[in-house]
Design a protein around this motif. Structure first.
Motif, PDB file in Angstrom:
ATOM      1  N   CYS A   1     -18.930  50.577  53.632  1.00 25.84           N
ATOM      2  CA  CYS A   1     -20.346  50.370  53.411  1.00 25.84           C
ATOM      3  C   CYS A   1     -20.269  49.988  51.991  1.00 25.84           C
TER       4      CYS A   1
ATOM      5  N   HIS B   1     -16.923  54.840  56.990  1.00 22.00           N
ATOM      6  CA  HIS B   1     -17.783  55.487  58.069  1.00 22.00           C
ATOM      7  C   HIS B   1     -17.336  55.411  59.368  1.00 22.00           C
TER       8      HIS B   1
ATOM      9  N   CYS C   1     -23.455  60.010  50.878  1.00 20.09           N
ATOM     10  CA  CYS C   1     -23.103  58.589  50.675  1.00 20.09           C
ATOM     11  C   CYS C   1     -24.448  57.842  50.327  1.00 20.09           C
TER      12      CYS C   1
ATOM     13  N   CYS D   1     -25.233  54.933  50.557  1.00 23.03           N
ATOM     14  CA  CYS D   1     -25.754  54.021  51.504  1.00 23.03           C
ATOM     15  C   CYS D   1     -27.051  54.521  52.168  1.00 23.03           C
TER      16      CYS D   1
ATOM     17  N   LYS E   1     -16.745  60.126  56.715  1.00 26.53           N
ATOM     18  CA  LYS E   1     -15.957  59.161  56.153  1.00 26.53           C
ATOM     19  C   LYS E   1     -14.807  59.306  56.147  1.00 26.53           C
TER      20      LYS E   1
HETATM   21 ZN   LIG Z   1     -21.930  54.769  52.905  1.00 28.82          ZN
END
Ligand SMILES: [Zn+2]
Lengths: 143, 433
Positions: free
Chosen positions: B250, B257, B312, B314, B320
């Protein structure tokens, strides 16, 4: 005033030098001077040619890494013994370092010393001041 | 604003994800037990039946599958669906021994393409984008996977395949491609070729690239990002599991991920097989939760990495994985020292060279020798032989401190190292063992 020298990277393997000079010859490029510096694995070929633009374009297209640098072309009159040491003396006085040198013949039937120095402009001025006139690109291009 | 292809899955809570995984695992174990005699036998040998698997916490009870199993079972031994329900095969490049052939039903293809669509979306792709797929098409999964994913996102897709570099660049420019998918070594090669053609990054509208199928370093990422003027995203996958898209990067770029609703990940101790806690480095093991034609349970990837559930930025909650330190397949043992080609690449890029290299290993008088051949570049060439040898020495020193080994560095002519347009050939091992 100074002259353009082409330095070329070549692998230190049989036939590599021949391959490179063949490419230049095939395009009718006149090799006026050549010197080779080598290490165990590779070498740097330094050449003076009549047509620098044509030669570098050709070399690049043929996959040769190359670089142009300035060198000083010093005439050495045959009938004047000690001419080289006079030149070196002048440069020494001016604290100009010489990285390397080699000899070539000019079109004017004169022998020239090709000098790679740390400061081409200073070297040329110093020589001019003592009445020694460094050669220019013309010396290599007259046919 | 961050976009997701499947927000309800990619941002699911831990409880939701565990519930999905538990449900899928139970039915997948049952499916395999009933349809894959090869694996059933392994379970029976271990004294495990589907009734022993009540949730993902019971994973450890299941036997492993390795690449050796896949070779032994070639071609149909691990098939989980009738051939009439299968619609495609893909196959690994097979550098050693027999090829691995993986089968797909239409549903298997669909979920794989969904995974690729998630990866593309994470890299910023929308239906407004033009996506050039420059991975090879054919038995190799790269082309087909990203091509399918790009369709799902709705990008205008250019199924370019690899090769013909000038045409690649022409399409990038003339059709205003904004996203490119290929191997990192090919991306680097494209960048070099563009430069030679006198094109600067701002003359092509490319904004992102998805690069996978071979190991690449952080330094190589920076160099690709600079020469192509893009953001470079990593993608991970294995033909055995589907292809690219098992995990993807990402915008945070601190790991990939994992599409864990389809591929359940574990980290094990490669020597004992014991499951290791999150955050510990070990061998990555995957269980395919949905695939019906080639339903691998606890497949050992040989990739060494770490898993992390850290939040994360994002917004995705998918677990991850760190970039694998190297496949244990890629790992070389030279004079008893573990060496990954990616480490050598890092040293080259740190010293101003490009990642055009080849490693030649030989054994002379019972001692392993390591010769790293590096291409001279116009940037690194000078008329001063002392300076070139000094830079060569700096490389030797850099390798020594990175690997703990004395290597020889040989400078070779530009483009003298063979570039494959798919995977780069980096290692030549001449040792006769
Ligand atoms: Zn991410």
């Amino acid at each position: 005033m100074s002259v353009k020298q082409i330095s070329i990277f070549v692998e230190n393997k049989p036939g590599k030098m021949f391959e490179m000079t063949e490419i230049l010859a095939a395009s009718k490029i006149n090799l006026r001077g050549l010197s080779l510096a080598e290490t165990e694995g590779f070498g740097i070929v330094r050449i003076l040619v009549d047509d620098v633009y044509k030669a570098t374009t050709l070399l690049k297209d043929s996959g040769y890494v190359n670089k142009i640098s300035k060198v000083v072309l010093v005439p050495l009159p045959e009938d004047k013994p000690g001419a080289l040491s006079e030149v070196l003396g002048i440069l020494n006085e001016e604290k100009i370092n010489i990285n390397y040198m080699y000899a070539v013949n000019g079109d004017d039937n004169m022998t020239y010393m090709v000098l790679k120095v740390n400061d081409s402009n200073a070297a040329e001025l110093a020589l001019e001041a003592r009445g020694i006139h460094p050669g220019d690109q013309e010396v290599l291009t007259q046919v | 604003m961050e976009r997701f292809f499947h927000p309800e899955i990619e941002c699911a809570s831990r409880e939701e994800m565990t519930a999905i995984q538990n449900e899928k695992l139970l039915s997948q174990v049952k499916h395999v037990w009933e349809n894959v005699p090869y694996y059933r036998k392994k379970m029976e040998e271990k004294g495990v039946t589907p009734d022993d698997i009540k949730s993902i916490d019971d994973m450890y009870k299941l036997p492993f599958l390795s690449k050796a199993d896949l070779r032994e079972a070639y071609p149909y031994g691990l098939l989980g669906a009738p051939l009439k329900d299968c619609v495609r095969i893909h196959s690994t490049s097979g550098t050693t021994g027999k090829r691995v052939v993986a089968f797909y039903t239409q549903d298997d293809i669909d979920l794989w393409e969904d995974c690729c669509a998630r990866a593309l979306t994470a890299a910023g792709a929308t239906e407004e984008d033009v996506c050039q797929v420059s991975y090879g098409f054919g038995l190799f999964t790269g082309g087909a996977g990203l091509n399918g994913g790009s369709h799902k996102v709705g990008c205008l897709t250019i199924p370019m395949s690899s090769g013909n570099t000038e045409r690649q660049i022409m399409f990038l420019r003339d059709l205003s491609a904004t996203i490119i998918c290929c191997t990192p070594s090919y991306a680097a090669y494209l960048g070099e070729s563009m430069k030679e053609m006198g094109l600067t990054p701002d003359q092509i509208p490319l904004k992102a690239g998805i690069f996978g199928a071979e190991a690449w370093s952080e330094e190589m990422r920076h160099s690709i990002e600079e020469t192509l003027g893009i953001k470079a995203y990593d993608i991970y996958g294995l033909t055995e599991l589907s292809g690219p898209g098992v995990s993807f990067e990402c915008s945070e770029q601190t790991g990939m991920h994992i599409n864990e609703d389809h591929f359940l990940a574990e980290i094990i101790d490669p020597d004992t097989g014991e499951v290791l806690p999150e955050g510990t480095e070990g061998e990555l093991v995957f269980t395919s939760l949905d695939k019906k034609a080639f339903p691998l349970l606890r497949y050992r990837t040989k990739d060494i990495c770490v898993l992390s559930r850290k939040k994360c930025s994002c917004g995705r909650t998918l677990i991850k994985m760190a970039k694998p330190r190297g496949r244990s397949d890629d790992m070389l043992i030279i004079r008893g020292v573990n060496v990954f080609p990616s480490q050598i690449e890092t040293v080259l890029l740190n010293n101003g060279y490009q990642a055009n290299y080849q490693i030649i290993i030989d054994r002379i008088n019972n001692t392993d020798t390591l010769d790293v051949q590096v291409e001279m570049t116009p940037e690194m060439f000078t008329d001063d032989i002392g300076e070139i040898t000094a830079r060569q020495k700096a490389l030797v020193d850099g390798l020594k401190s990175m690997l703990g080994l004395k290597a020889k560095v040989t400078l070779v002519a530009p483009k003298s190292i063979t570039r494959s347009e798919g995977k780069a050939v980096r290692v030549i091992d001449r040792r006769k063992i």
